[in-house]
Design a protein around this motif. Structure first.
Motif, PDB file in Angstrom:
ATOM      1  N   ARG A  99      38.061  44.836  40.895  1.00 40.80           N
ATOM      2  CA  ARG A  99      39.429  45.359  40.786  1.00 40.80           C
ATOM      3  C   ARG A  99      39.633  46.562  41.691  1.00 40.80           C
ATOM      4  NH1 ARG A  99      40.403  44.377  34.337  1.00 40.80           N
ATOM      5  NH2 ARG A  99      40.965  42.197  34.619  1.00 40.80           N
TER       6      ARG A  99
ATOM      7  N   ALA B 267      47.722  44.027  43.468  1.00 39.02           N
ATOM      8  CA  ALA B 267      46.787  44.247  42.369  1.00 39.02           C
ATOM      9  C   ALA B 267      47.560  44.547  41.095  1.00 39.02           C
ATOM     10  CB  ALA B 267      45.842  45.390  42.710  1.00 39.02           C
ATOM     11  N   LYS B 268      48.548  45.407  41.226  1.00 39.64           N
ATOM     12  CA  LYS B 268      49.335  45.783  40.056  1.00 39.64           C
ATOM     13  C   LYS B 268      50.053  44.568  39.477  1.00 39.64           C
ATOM     14  CE  LYS B 268      52.149  49.361  38.333  1.00 39.64           C
ATOM     15  NZ  LYS B 268      52.044  50.705  38.077  1.00 39.64           N
ATOM     16  N   LEU B 269      50.611  43.749  40.367  1.00 41.54           N
ATOM     17  CA  LEU B 269      51.330  42.561  39.906  1.00 41.54           C
ATOM     18  C   LEU B 269      50.373  41.481  39.408  1.00 41.54           C
ATOM     19  CD1 LEU B 269      54.290  42.145  42.392  1.00 41.54           C
ATOM     20  CD2 LEU B 269      54.411  42.556  39.951  1.00 41.54           C
ATOM     21  N   SER B 270      49.076  41.701  39.560  1.00 37.31           N
ATOM     22  CA  SER B 270      48.122  40.766  38.985  1.00 37.31           C
ATOM     23  C   SER B 270      47.600  41.277  37.653  1.00 37.31           C
ATOM     24  CB  SER B 270      46.950  40.543  39.947  1.00 37.31           C
ATOM     25  OG  SER B 270      47.418  40.014  41.160  1.00 37.31           O
ATOM     26  N   GLY B 271      48.229  42.305  37.142  1.00 41.74           N
ATOM     27  CA  GLY B 271      47.872  42.797  35.827  1.00 41.74           C
ATOM     28  C   GLY B 271      46.774  43.843  35.827  1.00 41.74           C
ATOM     29  N   ILE B 272      46.450  44.373  36.997  1.00 39.42           N
ATOM     30  CA  ILE B 272      45.389  45.376  37.070  1.00 39.42           C
ATOM     31  C   ILE B 272      45.991  46.756  36.839  1.00 39.42           C
ATOM     32  CG2 ILE B 272      43.751  46.476  38.642  1.00 39.42           C
ATOM     33  CD1 ILE B 272      43.385  43.666  39.891  1.00 39.42           C
ATOM     34  N   LYS B 273      45.309  47.540  35.985  1.00 33.99           N
ATOM     35  CA  LYS B 273      45.840  48.874  35.682  1.00 33.99           C
ATOM     36  C   LYS B 273      45.413  49.820  36.796  1.00 33.99           C
ATOM     37  CE  LYS B 273      45.459  47.746  30.878  1.00 33.99           C
ATOM     38  NZ  LYS B 273      44.242  47.236  30.226  1.00 33.99           N
TER      39      LYS B 273
ATOM     40  N   ILE C 181      35.226  45.365  37.055  1.00 34.60           N
ATOM     41  CA  ILE C 181      35.857  46.634  37.434  1.00 34.60           C
ATOM     42  C   ILE C 181      35.671  46.894  38.933  1.00 34.60           C
ATOM     43  CG2 ILE C 181      33.896  48.151  36.887  1.00 34.60           C
ATOM     44  CD1 ILE C 181      35.985  50.064  35.665  1.00 34.60           C
TER      45      ILE C 181
END
Lengths: 506, 410
Positions: B283, B294-300, B280
């Protein structure tokens, strides 16, 4: 017909790349001159030289404009001479009024105080000229793209334009808006304005252009005169793409396996303009071990298709079905798409693919931190091992994985992005312009990686604006235009001419 | 011979390069030491008296507690201007509950922390899911919670608190070792008394620092990572461990370990671990470094932002409890403009305004640096006017140093 503009032997080199090589362009007074060529052929660079974005001295060759040698220092210098360029991305300020935009940087002012009456009155006259009935005080925000394009032209007219350059003016316009714009161009021609139009839409080029110059790989290929003989679209296409395809692509055992990815009836609407459908009922498939290409021009919707598939990262009101190995999967969020087995290698690696301030190691593991942690606690030793493994496998040229990514070359950065996604262990990789902005050697290496992936049985969906690359790499190519997949060609039947003609004949 | 020489020069070049690349971290540590030495001299030794060290820790405890949360908020690419007000509001809430309504102080603490969390969630919701700039949301929060504490206290100061509650801030950990050991040590150290627990804690902490440093070095060697030159390593580790032992020794000759020091120490270790060693934490850095990537790496990304503010709210509440307990009263002015001290500490500690960069330890050292400045200047009798000016210039200098450093590395 007197020559109005002559660019002679223009050569422009960027570090490592010769963007233009002795290009000649000759434009007669009062004509509409079309400049065509593939993406990256050098059209925009040439226009940037003409408009002074690249100042005199930064290129070789001569520009003769209106009978004199021109040496523009910057854009305002060329604007003073009446050369106005309208870019593909409109340069209007959305929350200012039409009048404010038209006279931005050129205000009707006295000692810095704006004369609003004069501004609005003059705007009204200009709007009449371009056929708009909007009030000068309307915010630009409220207008559609087509009308905004006309505002740009009104702005150009306000500056006493003598040579109007339009870069892909109809790319974002609907059919009727395009017609209106083309009619306006013909009208301006009657009033003596010379214009250069860059366009991919050959039917439009044929409709308005008096002369067509084709540029390919930074050189002038041909100049066709429509007044002497009718120009066929085929002739233009041949000139646009006709380059030899040497062995620039490594060999691969081609064998398509089981069905891997099936996308059916995929529809996407524009995130801001709710009425614009960006992807129109697309259907596509990728088999295991297959490299499938998507060809199309800029703005065809290829990136939008890819990003909407990848966790709905683009668009809204997305509908359709995605199946992987026959099972319907949930791709409504990026993490779900990754879990389903998708990976998307972005075309814009600097702003969407990498965290430039961070090390190679931290970028490589970002999409699969679970793979190097247990119970939410990172195992940095393992992380180093993993990234080191990819550094060697991908041949990322750097002393260690603790280098910051921003210090790497484009090719090495791209390898970091690829490593990141390979570590996430996807089944299908969507590669969006995987070789954009990287040198020839690195390109070859990337092709090798793609081949390796396909041999491992992964599916690859490859978007590229470089047609030879698609032809050299893909087993199958979809052709996309204006949001729809308009054709599908197998490796055997695909050729640049066939792809181009699928695009230009709507 | 020739070989040895060339190795030597290569090593020196390495040291220079290493120093340049890590100037910021060393700079901060040396700046803190230099400032402490300076004040120690000009105050004639008052700064490092046991009673003053204890004071320094108590005075800065709430800033440090909040700096932990603020670092995470700033690394995530946001800012929280409301923490001073939230802190004041929670102090007021505690006072009203304990003093006016005679609710059990333990229950009060739990309720207060929960309310802090709710406040963090309320603000984080707008920032994370509605994409409203955190500057605006928390500016609004700053006004709202300042107003709420005024309303809650009806403009009055409320106090005093029961003894048990006060010990949160002013209490000391009792010496668990037999008094005889401490007494026998008094003659050795020539002190009036010695708290054995404090002394041992200091030694243990120093040992931990040495062990951690060596462990890290071994790991770097194993993976072929460029390491800190050995001389630097020894110097840095010995300064840190010597400082720990020294401070703890001083504390042991006064009243021992303040409760607050334990709270601060434990929280600092937890958050340092969280930010540097967990998924966490990583991230959050990715989110601040490039939220699109970050978002495009699947991070919420939304949820992470939300959690950063939730965490900040709880820590601001904790700071509010400590602050109220320390002053033994809740006043409507409590925590006024304190958010700026907290933010300044984080930036002095090397965090970047644009997010993605910064360390927990940096923020803590930054807070101490400000604390020592405050404390030293007060002992010297420098007026609040000059104090403010000097603190402002120190903040500016630290950030200019950062930017300059970055452009140098280019």
């Amino acid at each position: 017909m007197s020559v109005f503009l002559q660019m002679r032997g223009i050569t422009k080199t960027f570090p490592g790349v010769k963007a233009l090589d002795r290009v000649n362009l000759s434009v007669a007074k009062g004509e509409i001159h079309a400049l065509v060529g593939e993406n990256g052929a050098g059209k925009s660079t040439l226009m940037k030289i003409l408009s002074g974005v690249y100042p005199a001295g930064s290129y070789e060759g001569e520009i003769h404009y209106d009978g004199a040698l021109a040496q523009f220092r910057d854009i305002s210098d060329s604007e003073d001479q009446g050369i106005i360029i309208i870019h593909q991305e409109l340069a209007l300020v959305p929350l200012l009024s039409i009048a404010e935009n038209v006279f931005l940087g050129n205000e009707c002012a006295r000692h810095g105080v704006i004369d609003w009456q004069a501004t609005n009155k003059r705007t009204e006259e200009l709007l009449k000229k371009v056929g708009l009935k909007e009030a000068p005080t309307t915010l630009v925000d409220k207008l559609g793209v087509g009308k905004q394009q006309l505002i740009e032209i009104a702005k150009a007219l306000s500056k006493k334009v003598r040579l109007l350059i339009l870069d892909e003016p109809t790319a974002a316009l609907s059919e009727s808006d395009s017609q209106a714009l083309l009619n306006l161009l013909l009208e301006l021609k009657q009033q003596g304005v010379t214009s250069i139009i860059i366009s991919h839409k050959l039917n439009e080029v044929r409709r308005v252009a008096d002369t067509v110059t084709v540029i390919r790989d930074g050189t002038t290929v041909s100049t066709l005169d429509a007044r002497r003989e009718a120009i066929s679209e085929d002739a233009i296409v041949r000139d646009m793409v006709g380059r030899d395809m040497a062995h620039r692509y490594p060999e691969r055992q081609r064998r398509a396996g089981d069905m891997l990815l099936e996308v059916s009836d995929w529809n996407v609407w524009h995130p801001e303009h709710a009425e614009r459908q960006v992807i129109k009922s697309a259907n596509l498939t990728v088999r295991a071990g297959e490299v499938v290409g998507i060809a199309g021009l800029m703005g065809a919707g290829r990136t939008e298709l890819a990003m909407s598939l990848f966790g709905q990262s683009y668009g809204r009101n997305i509908s359709g079905n995605v199946r992987i190995r026959g099972k319907t999967v949930d791709v409504s969020r990026v993490d779900r798409a990754i879990d389903a087995g998708l990976a998307y290698v972005t075309e814009d690696r600097k702003s969407l693919g990498l965290i430039l301030e961070e090390t190679i190691q931290r970028n490589v593991t970002l999409a699969n931190l679970e793979g190097v942690s247990s119970g939410g606690v990172l195992n940095e030793n393992e992380e180093t091992q993993v990234s080191e493994k990819y550094r060697q496998a991908m041949n990322i040229r750097t002393p260690s994985v603790f280098q910051k990514v921003m210090n790497l070359s484009g090719g090495n950065q791209q390898k970091v992005v690829l490593s990141k996604w390979l570590f996430a262990e996807p089944e299908v990789l969507i590669l969006d312009e995987p070789t954009r902005g990287i040198d020839v050697g690195a390109k070859f290496e990337i092709y090798g990686i793609i081949n390796e992936l396909s041999e491992q049985g992964k599916g690859v969906l490859m978007i590229s604006s470089e047609m030879p690359e698609l032809l050299g790499m893909c087993d199958r190519i979809y052709v996309m235009n204006e949001g729809a997949l308009v054709g599908e060609l197998s490796a055997g039947e695909a050729s640049q001419e066939r792809i181009m003609s699928l695009i230009v004949t709507e | 011979m020739a070989l040895a020489e060339s190795q030597d020069s290569a090593e020196q070049k390495g040291i220079g390069k290493y120093l340049l690349a890590n100037l910021r971290e060393y700079g901060l540590l040396f700046a803190l030491i230099a400032i402490m030495v300076f004040f120690q001299i000009v105050t004639g030794g008052t700064l490092l008296r046991p009673v003053n060290i204890t004071n320094l820790l108590l005075q800065n405890s709430y800033i440090i507690i909040m700096a932990l949360g603020m670092l995470i908020v700033i690394v995530s690419g946001n800012i929280d201007l409301s923490v001073g007000s939230v802190m004041g509001f929670i102090g007021a809430l505690a006072a009203v509950m304990i003093v006016n309504h005679e609710i059990n102080w333990l229950v009060t603490i739990v309720v207060c922390l929960a309310v802090g969390g709710l406040i963090g969630m309320a603000q984080g919701y707008w920032v994370a899911y509605w994409k409203i700039p955190s500057f605006i949301v928390t500016l609004a929060g700053m006004l709202v919670f300042r107003g709420l504490s005024l309303w809650l206290l009806e403009g009055q100061s409320v106090g005093p608190f029961p003894k048990e509650f006060q010990t949160i801030a002013n209490g000391f950990v009792p010496d668990i070792f037999p008094a005889a050991i401490g007494e026998s040590l008094t003659s050795v150290f020539d002190a009036r008394k010695v708290n054995v627990l404090a002394l041992l804690t200091g030694l243990a902490a120093a040992a931990l620092v040495v062990w951690g440093g060596l462990h890290n070095r071994a790991r770097n060697r194993a993976y072929g990572v460029e390491d800190e030159p050995f001389g630097f390593f020894v110097l840095r580790i010995s300064i840190i461990s010597a400082a720990l032992v020294f401070i703890m020794f001083k504390l042991s000759t006064f009243r021992g370990l303040p409760n607050v020091l334990i709270t601060m120490g434990v929280l600092t270790i937890i958050y340092a671990f969280l930010t540097e060693r967990t998924v966490i934490g990583r991230r959050i850095y990715a989110l601040g470094g490039n939220h699109k990537a970050a978002k495009l790496s699947g991070i919420k990304t939304e949820r992470l932002t939300f959690l950063a503010f939730l965490n900040m709210g709880i820590l601001a509440a904790a700071a509010g409890l400590v602050f109220a307990a320390r002053l033994n009263t809740a006043t409507p002015k409590a925590g006024f403009a304190l958010e700026l001290d907290v933010i300044a500490a984080v930036f002095i500690g090397g965090a970047s305004m644009s997010g993605g960069v910064g360390k927990i330890v940096g923020a803590v050292v930054g807070a101490f640096l400000m604390g020592v400045l405050n404390n030293g200047m007060s002992i010297m009798g420098i007026g609040i006017d000059y104090q403010q000016m000097i603190k402002g210039l120190v903040l500016l200098a630290a950030v200019i140093f950062d930017v300059y450093n970055k452009s140098k590395q280019g």
